[in-house]
Structures are given as structure tokens and as C-alpha cells.
Design a protein around this motif. Sequence first.
Motif, mmCIF file in Angstrom:
data_model
loop_
_atom_site.group_PDB
_atom_site.id
_atom_site.type_symbol
_atom_site.label_atom_id
_atom_site.label_comp_id
_atom_site.label_asym_id
_atom_site.label_seq_id
_atom_site.Cartn_x
_atom_site.Cartn_y
_atom_site.Cartn_z
ATOM 1 N N ALA A 94 0.834 -1.205 0.000
ATOM 2 C CA ALA A 94 0.000 0.000 0.000
ATOM 3 C C ALA A 94 0.864 1.249 0.000
ATOM 4 C CB ALA A 94 -0.923 -0.012 1.230
ATOM 5 N N ILE A 95 1.907 1.219 0.821
ATOM 6 C CA ILE A 95 2.800 2.382 0.865
ATOM 7 C C ILE A 95 3.452 2.597 -0.495
ATOM 8 C CG2 ILE A 95 4.968 3.216 1.834
ATOM 9 C CD1 ILE A 95 4.139 1.959 4.491
ATOM 10 N N ALA A 109 5.425 11.636 5.573
ATOM 11 C CA ALA A 109 4.295 12.376 6.126
ATOM 12 C C ALA A 109 3.113 12.328 5.171
ATOM 13 C CB ALA A 109 4.709 13.828 6.391
ATOM 14 N N TYR A 110 3.400 12.530 3.877
ATOM 15 C CA TYR A 110 2.314 12.515 2.897
ATOM 16 C C TYR A 110 1.565 11.193 2.921
ATOM 17 C CZ TYR A 110 -0.146 12.011 -1.473
ATOM 18 O OH TYR A 110 -1.118 11.763 -2.393
ATOM 19 N N VAL A 111 2.328 10.111 2.887
ATOM 20 C CA VAL A 111 1.695 8.787 2.841
ATOM 21 C C VAL A 111 0.859 8.552 4.088
ATOM 22 C CG1 VAL A 111 2.113 6.317 2.742
ATOM 23 C CG2 VAL A 111 3.531 7.870 1.409
ATOM 24 N N ALA A 112 1.405 8.946 5.256
ATOM 25 C CA ALA A 112 0.682 8.728 6.508
ATOM 26 C C ALA A 112 -0.595 9.552 6.521
ATOM 27 C CB ALA A 112 1.568 9.102 7.685
ATOM 28 N N PRO A 116 3.788 8.701 10.566
ATOM 29 C CA PRO A 116 4.872 8.874 9.595
ATOM 30 C C PRO A 116 6.090 8.030 9.950
ATOM 31 C CG PRO A 116 3.936 10.995 10.158
ATOM 32 C CD PRO A 116 3.255 9.979 11.037
ATOM 33 N N ALA A 117 6.374 7.922 11.228
ATOM 34 C CA ALA A 117 7.566 7.167 11.633
ATOM 35 C C ALA A 117 7.489 5.733 11.143
ATOM 36 C CB ALA A 117 7.719 7.213 13.148
ATOM 37 N N THR A 118 6.331 5.145 11.297
ATOM 38 C CA THR A 118 6.142 3.770 10.828
ATOM 39 C C THR A 118 6.339 3.692 9.322
ATOM 40 O OG1 THR A 118 4.498 3.572 12.564
ATOM 41 C CG2 THR A 118 4.580 1.815 10.919
ATOM 42 N N VAL A 119 5.716 4.646 8.655
ATOM 43 C CA VAL A 119 5.869 4.676 7.201
ATOM 44 C C VAL A 119 7.348 4.765 6.854
ATOM 45 C CG1 VAL A 119 5.333 5.957 5.107
ATOM 46 C CG2 VAL A 119 3.610 5.726 6.888
#
Lengths: 352, 352
Positions: free
Chosen positions: B8-9, B27-30, B39-42
Motif C-alpha cells: 500500500a505504501i 508524512a504525505y503517505v501517513a 509517519p515514523a512507521t511509514v
Amino acid sequence: MLDERKAAILRAVVECHIRTAQPVSSAYVAQLGELSVSPATVRNEMAVLEQEGYLFQPHSSAGRVPTDKGYRFFVDSLSGPTPLGSDQAELVRMFFDRTHGELERTLSETSSLLSRLTDYAAVVVAPSAPDPARVRSLQLVQLSPHLCLVVAVLANGAVERRSLESMADMTEAQVERAAAVAASFLVGSTVDRTGRPAPTGDPYADSLAQAAVDGLRELSAEDNQAPVFVGGAARMAAAFEAVTTIRTVLGILEQQFVLVSLLKDVLDRGLTVAIGAEHGLVQLAECSVVVAPYEVDGQRAGTVGVLGPTRMHYDQALAAVAVVSKKLGRVLSDGEPVRPGSRDDDRQRSAG
Amino acid sequence: MLDERKAAILRAVVECHIRTAQPVSSAYVAQLGELSVSPATVRNEMAVLEQEGYLFQPHSSAGRVPTDKGYRFFVDSLSGPTPLGSDQAELVRMFFDRTHGELERTLSETSSLLSRLTDYAAVVVAPSAPDPARVRSLQLVQLSPHLCLVVAVLANGAVERRSLESMADMTEAQVERAAAVAASFLVGSTVDRTGRPAPTGDPYADSLAQAAVDGLRELSAEDNQAPVFVGGAARMAAAFEAVTTIRTVLGILEQQFVLVSLLKDVLDRGLTVAIGAEHGLVQLAECSVVVAPYEVDGQRAGTVGVLGPTRMHYDQALAAVAVVSKKLGRVLSDGEPVRPGSRDDDRQRSAG
DNA sequence: GTCTGGCACTCAAGGTTACCGAGTGCCAGC
DNA sequence: GCTGGCACTCGGTAACCTTGAGTGCCAGAC
């Protein structure tokens, strides 16, 4: 208008700028040695040339760049046609020696040739279409309640076909009636006939007949616009630095209609070269056009042209366009490309 | 290979980068909200995706950009064919409703259509030429001491003609002899026959005959290469920022031979989409190609394709190429462009 | 009057420095 | 395993300076 020294300086500036694409300094012109004067003198003359609109200074501490007017003077003062370089003449000869009968392909390849010769984009406009042929038969075929097809057979054997769609359902009878009036209106005439078919009494059938007639006319109008062949458009990307310029120029090169009228315009004004803003197209303000008509069987048939930056090699472009237009006309005239010994054959020129 | 979250990412990054041409931040993806993570996970996931070669970081403080492999995953995971947008379907319908019989023109206009649909450059390869026709007669005509003309008439009525030049003078007798052996070698056979005509005993006549045979073969080889129609090359200028990229891409687009083999290559490898370096052309490393063959009368005849930047709208391009190839094949097959009610007609799709 | 050398002036181009901020990597805590 | 926090990186922009190509002008020579 310009005394000989000013003219010489102007020519030097133009020639140098064509080569280098850079502003030309007084020092360069002086050091050229053609006229033995100091840079200071050249500067004074240049200032005058600028006042009179032949030169332009990008900024106060830069050299001079020719204006459109400057180029115009330069082009007008070119001393007659330069002969083609010998390898170029060779290219032309080889090309026309092996042309085959296929018109479209010949034209398309001619545009590539002209582009190779000049290193700019080349345009070849096909011989103008003959008068539209007469309609021999016209039919309306219903394909579905909302859709029918007009099919016209022309005297020259061509078949024109166009689909018509309608919001409302149509009946078989209506289609038949429409077909009858449309046919009696167009058959024996040419597709471009304007006006209205005879009324049938049924408004729906009338509008259908009208749509059929109009559709065919539109179609033939589209068909009749002389096809254009553009060669070497990519070379325009090499001719300019600015991306936006490249984009606009390439955009224009794909709009065949604009191209045709551009060339026609220039020719109609009796010009061979149109520099920068001289042709009306603002988008091509940084471009010049060199054109020549070609004659097929003694009749002006089409046009060949070269599109390049205003700082183009005018002499070479003029020579290439002249030779190619002449040869192309000859090839299309009688299909016999080679006539050794004929007075103006370029083989002689390149040999001499 | 990739768990659902990574996939998905990756998809989000590809989609965003296709739209914006910018590196995509975590940040955008989150913030997209599709998967509710921080965002950190992303970022952590992105780091893994980069290690595995799906993403790339232009520099250490920038977002991520998809690699060719990333795009490949994205394309492969596209959920079946997207339907064309309704205005686009309308365009296609209108276009094919009014196609006329002229092959070359239809193909050329098809390339424009495909380019308009996708906003990238489009390529249409003509149906492959039929087998070469047999030679019915062959003549050598001497035009001057150094120059003669080979003229071959083919069974299909075509006339091939080519000039031959020689350093040494040739005699009438030599030309006659050469013509005789060349004719007996080629007449009844096809122009592409390789080998040597029977020797005459005169080496000069032999070489002349050979030149004639070779010349005709070359000519036919050139003739037989399927013509290619490129539409919307100018759009490539809009797709890239760097001038040099624009130049190389446009350059390639004018080399018809390269284009044909590029498309053929991709198809031969069973692909529909070739991304970046997947096709062999280094000059087109920043481009992707979407291709589809079209069938005329049930036979694979030619190819249509779209050339765009690697960050192209693959779904739209795929849809456009699919529809156009199908419709084009149909139009060329029987000349009947409209068959309302047929199962796969796109009118239905756009209406539904 | 015309040309020329000299000189001050201008200004784009290129290099340096500083700063900002978008975005990351990593870590400690939940 | 996720998250907030935080230090760090580095491209991009702006401000500034320097350089040098080229000019305009002027005073003197021819």
C-alpha cells in the motif's frame, strides 16, 4: 541606407552570431581585419546601427545581437544563391535517384532529406488536391434505432463514409425518405455542394438528410486539406536552449493546418524568407522560415520549407530549399528523376 | 514478497510521484489516511522498501522516488483494465466512426488520437508488408558513360528503379550482358533473392549485374520496413524538464527503425509495459512503453504503443492502447467501423 | 572631421557563505 | 510493534562579493 562600412560590420555581427549564438563584441569585429579600424570605431558604428534598429544589446555591458531587421538586411544582401556543399549535393542526388513512385512516402522522405541538409526542421506540403470528385451514389444504412451510416461513392472510386447519431429513434421509412432527398441533392454534384436537400414533409427525415449532406461535406473538407510532412522536428530541440521555446515550436510543428497557412502566407507575400516576427505567428517569433514552391508539370503544386531559429544559416537553407523544390517538382512531374547533362542538374554544379 | 502494508505504501508513493513528479515524504503517505499509522512507521517501511530496491532516495534528506522495480510492482498490481474516461471514450468513438479508407492516413491519425488520449507520444506501426512480389522484367538503361539505371517491374505492378554509378566507363555491350544475367537471375524470383547472377566472362559486366541485383534488394529492404507513424512527439517535450532528455527522446522518436524494433522487442518478450531500463534502449531509460498488437482479419498485423516518462499514468495508457488497438484492428479488418450491440463495444462501457 | 587609445562604468556570471526547512534516521517509551 | 521526539542532513534560496567582458565617452592624434 547603410554605408559600406556599417554594412560590413552588420554582416560580420550577423555571421558571427549565427555561428556562436553569442552577442558579438566590437573587438571581435575589429580583430577580424576585414576593415582596418579600431574597436572604438566599430563601437561607434554599432551604436548607430543599434539606434537604427539593426542591432540590439541584451544589456549594457554585452556585445550586440542582430534584430529581425538586421537579419533581413543580411539576407537581402546575400550575393545570389550559394551552391550546395558537395556532400550535400551528393545526398540530394542519391536521394532523387532512388525515389519510388509512392507519393506520400516520397514527400515524407523529402522532408527528412531537407532536414538533414539544413539541420533544421523541414516541411513539405503535398501537391494541392484535385477538385472534388462527383458523387455517384449515396446511401443511408440504419444500424440501430439511433444510429445510421451515410455511404457515398465518388466518381473517382473513393468511398466516403460517416456515421450519424440521433437522440430520437428513427424509423425505416424516415431513413429511406432522407436517403432519397439527400441522394437527389448530391448525386451528380460534388460533395462540397452547400444548401438544403428538398423537403420531404417529415421534419425528422429532413434533418437526417441535412445531417448526411453536412457530414459528407465536413469529411471532404477535412480530406482536402493538403497533407503536410514534417521532418527533423527533433532538430529544433537542438536549435534552442530554452525548454519553453522548444515546447512551443514543437507544438506548432504538429499543427498541420497552422503550418500550411504559414507557408502559404509567406509565399503569398512574395517572400522566400520570413524572419522572426515577419510572419504573423507570435509563437514562432524566434524562428525563421525559408520556403519555395515546387512545380509539377509546369503548375505550382506544393511547397517545401525549412523552419529554423532566426539565427539560421540562411545561405545553406536557401540553397537546399531551392534545389530540393526543383528536384522534387521534376520527380513528381514525369517520374524520371535523372537527366544527366541537363543544364541545371546539380551534378554539374557539385562537380565544377 | 511484499506484505500488504508495504504494498500500500509503495502504491501511494508511486501514485503521488506520478502526479507530482516530486519525491514523496513519509508524512504525505501517513496523512493519506489509507492505513492509519504514523509517519515514523511509514518511514521504517520505506527504508525497507528502499533496501529491497523498490524505492530510491535522491539524497538523504529527501522523500522517496519509485525505482523501475517499484513501478513494475505497481503496474503488475493494477487491478485489471481501467475503463477509459467517458470523454476519452467519446473521442475514440467519434474517431473510428469517421475513419476513411486511406490506410496511411488512418494510421497517422490513429497515432494522433492515441497521443491525445494519453498525453504522451504515440506510435503506430503499419500492418506488416505482404511478401515481396515477383520480378516480371528487369532492364538496365545506360544514361551516360558512368551512369546507368536499373528498372524492375514487379508482378504487382510496382516499378522499382535505382541508379548505378561507376568509376570506369562502361560499354553498351557490357551493359547488355549485365542486364541479361541480372534479368535471368531475378525475373520470376523475388527482389530479395540473394546470391550472384551467372558470370558473363567479363568481370566488369559481372560487377555491374551484381550491383544491379544488390541495389534492387537494398531498395526493397528499405521499402519493406513497416512504416511507423508517430503522433504527439511534442508532448514529450512537456513530459520532461531536462533539455538533454528531451533532445535524446525526440531523436529516438525520429529513428523509425529503432522504434519498430523497440516495440517488437517488448512484444516478443511477452510484455505489455516496459519500464525504464527494462527495454534495452539506454537513451530511453527515463521512459516507459505501453504496447499492444492489433489484429487484422484475425492475424497479428501491427502494433500500437505509447511512449511516456517512467512516471506515466499507466492505467490510462493501458486502457487507451487496448481500446485503440482493438478498434484499429477492427476498422482495418473489414472497413465496417461500427457494430452497435457487439459485446465489447466501448460505447456500452462508457454508457454503463 | 575622423579615428584611436585610455579610462571609468556597467552588469551578467560564478563563487562563497549563511540560513532555512523539509525530510530522514534513530531512540526511548508506550 | 508503533509512536513522538529529536538531532542530523543536505538541497535550495538568498545575499553578497568578485571577476571580467564589454561598453560609452572623452581628449588627443592624424
